[in-house]
Design a protein around this motif. Sequence first.
Motif, PDB file in Angstrom:
ATOM      1  N   THR A  42       0.837  -1.211   0.000  1.00  0.00           N
ATOM      2  CA  THR A  42       0.000   0.000   0.000  1.00  0.00           C
ATOM      3  C   THR A  42       0.866   1.254   0.000  1.00  0.00           C
ATOM      4  OG1 THR A  42      -0.249  -0.104   2.413  1.00  0.00           O
ATOM      5  CG2 THR A  42      -2.012  -1.073   1.088  1.00  0.00           C
ATOM      6  N   VAL A  65      -7.307  -9.929  -0.508  1.00  0.00           N
ATOM      7  CA  VAL A  65      -8.583  -9.277  -0.813  1.00  0.00           C
ATOM      8  C   VAL A  65      -8.591  -7.856  -0.248  1.00  0.00           C
ATOM      9  CG1 VAL A  65     -11.086  -9.370  -0.476  1.00  0.00           C
ATOM     10  CG2 VAL A  65      -9.824 -11.456  -1.020  1.00  0.00           C
ATOM     11  N   GLU A  66      -7.985  -7.663   0.906  1.00  0.00           N
ATOM     12  CA  GLU A  66      -7.882  -6.308   1.470  1.00  0.00           C
ATOM     13  C   GLU A  66      -7.076  -5.407   0.540  1.00  0.00           C
ATOM     14  OE1 GLU A  66      -7.379  -5.890   5.959  1.00  0.00           O
ATOM     15  OE2 GLU A  66      -6.738  -7.967   5.595  1.00  0.00           O
ATOM     16  N   ARG A  69      -9.172  -4.286  -2.326  1.00  0.00           N
ATOM     17  CA  ARG A  69     -10.040  -3.168  -1.923  1.00  0.00           C
ATOM     18  C   ARG A  69      -9.259  -1.849  -1.923  1.00  0.00           C
ATOM     19  NH1 ARG A  69     -12.277  -7.141   1.858  1.00  0.00           N
ATOM     20  NH2 ARG A  69     -14.284  -7.773   0.993  1.00  0.00           N
ATOM     21  N   ALA A  72      -8.864  -0.665  -5.466  1.00  0.00           N
ATOM     22  CA  ALA A  72     -10.119  -0.087  -5.964  1.00  0.00           C
ATOM     23  C   ALA A  72     -10.358   1.298  -5.371  1.00  0.00           C
ATOM     24  CB  ALA A  72     -11.288  -1.016  -5.641  1.00  0.00           C
ATOM     25  N   GLU A  73     -10.113   1.452  -4.064  1.00  0.00           N
ATOM     26  CA  GLU A  73     -10.309   2.749  -3.398  1.00  0.00           C
ATOM     27  C   GLU A  73      -9.391   3.813  -3.988  1.00  0.00           C
ATOM     28  OE1 GLU A  73      -9.605   1.936   0.745  1.00  0.00           O
ATOM     29  OE2 GLU A  73     -11.431   0.719   0.898  1.00  0.00           O
ATOM     30  N   ARG A  77      -7.491   1.067 -11.311  1.00  0.00           N
ATOM     31  CA  ARG A  77      -8.148   0.018 -12.101  1.00  0.00           C
ATOM     32  C   ARG A  77      -7.453  -0.305 -13.422  1.00  0.00           C
ATOM     33  NH1 ARG A  77     -12.270   2.470  -9.219  1.00  0.00           N
ATOM     34  NH2 ARG A  77     -13.448   0.973  -7.965  1.00  0.00           N
ATOM     35  N   THR A  95     -12.742 -14.719  -4.686  1.00  0.00           N
ATOM     36  CA  THR A  95     -11.839 -13.587  -4.920  1.00  0.00           C
ATOM     37  C   THR A  95     -12.133 -12.942  -6.267  1.00  0.00           C
ATOM     38  OG1 THR A  95     -10.140 -14.640  -3.575  1.00  0.00           O
ATOM     39  CG2 THR A  95      -9.418 -12.891  -5.068  1.00  0.00           C
ATOM     40  N   VAL A  98     -15.196 -10.809  -5.934  1.00  0.00           N
ATOM     41  CA  VAL A  98     -14.876  -9.547  -5.254  1.00  0.00           C
ATOM     42  C   VAL A  98     -14.194  -8.590  -6.224  1.00  0.00           C
ATOM     43  CG1 VAL A  98     -13.397  -8.484  -3.479  1.00  0.00           C
ATOM     44  CG2 VAL A  98     -14.741 -10.519  -2.923  1.00  0.00           C
ATOM     45  N   LEU A 102     -15.475  -4.973  -7.644  1.00  0.00           N
ATOM     46  CA  LEU A 102     -14.672  -3.750  -7.462  1.00  0.00           C
ATOM     47  C   LEU A 102     -14.252  -3.152  -8.807  1.00  0.00           C
ATOM     48  CD1 LEU A 102     -12.381  -4.943  -4.514  1.00  0.00           C
ATOM     49  CD2 LEU A 102     -14.246  -3.284  -4.375  1.00  0.00           C
TER      50      LEU A 102
END
Length: 108
Positions: A42, A65-66, A69, A72-73, A77, A95, A98, A102
Motif C-alpha cells: 500500500t 482481498v484487502e 479493496r 479499488a479505493e 483500475r 476472490t 470480489v 470492485l
Amino acid sequence: MSATRGRLLVVDDDLVQRVLISKIGSKLGYDSVVVPSYEAATELLAREAFDVMALDLSLGERDGVELLRFVAERNLRAMAIVIISGCDDRIMKATRRVATGLKLHLGG
C-alpha cells in the motif's frame, strides 16, 4: 537498452515465491519490484504506478482481498492483477467475484 513491458509489483510474504515470480516477470520483460506485505504494497502503490500486480492471497496478518479493496479505493483500475495462491478453487472464485465487483482487471 530495450524497452520493458512495464512495471510489475510482486506482493508475496514468501521470499522464495517473491524471487521466483520476480525472475519470471523480468524474463518476460517487466521491471519487477517485490514487497513482502500488505503494508509495504500500500505504501508503494500510494506513490508509484505499476502495470501489473502479482498478488498472493495470504499475506500473514492481512489478506490479498484487502489489498484488492485498497487498489479499488485508490482507483488503480488500469493495473492488471494476477492472483497467485495455493488456495482452493472456492476461495479463488470468491476472490474473482470480489475483484469483479470492485471493477478490477484480473489477468489469467
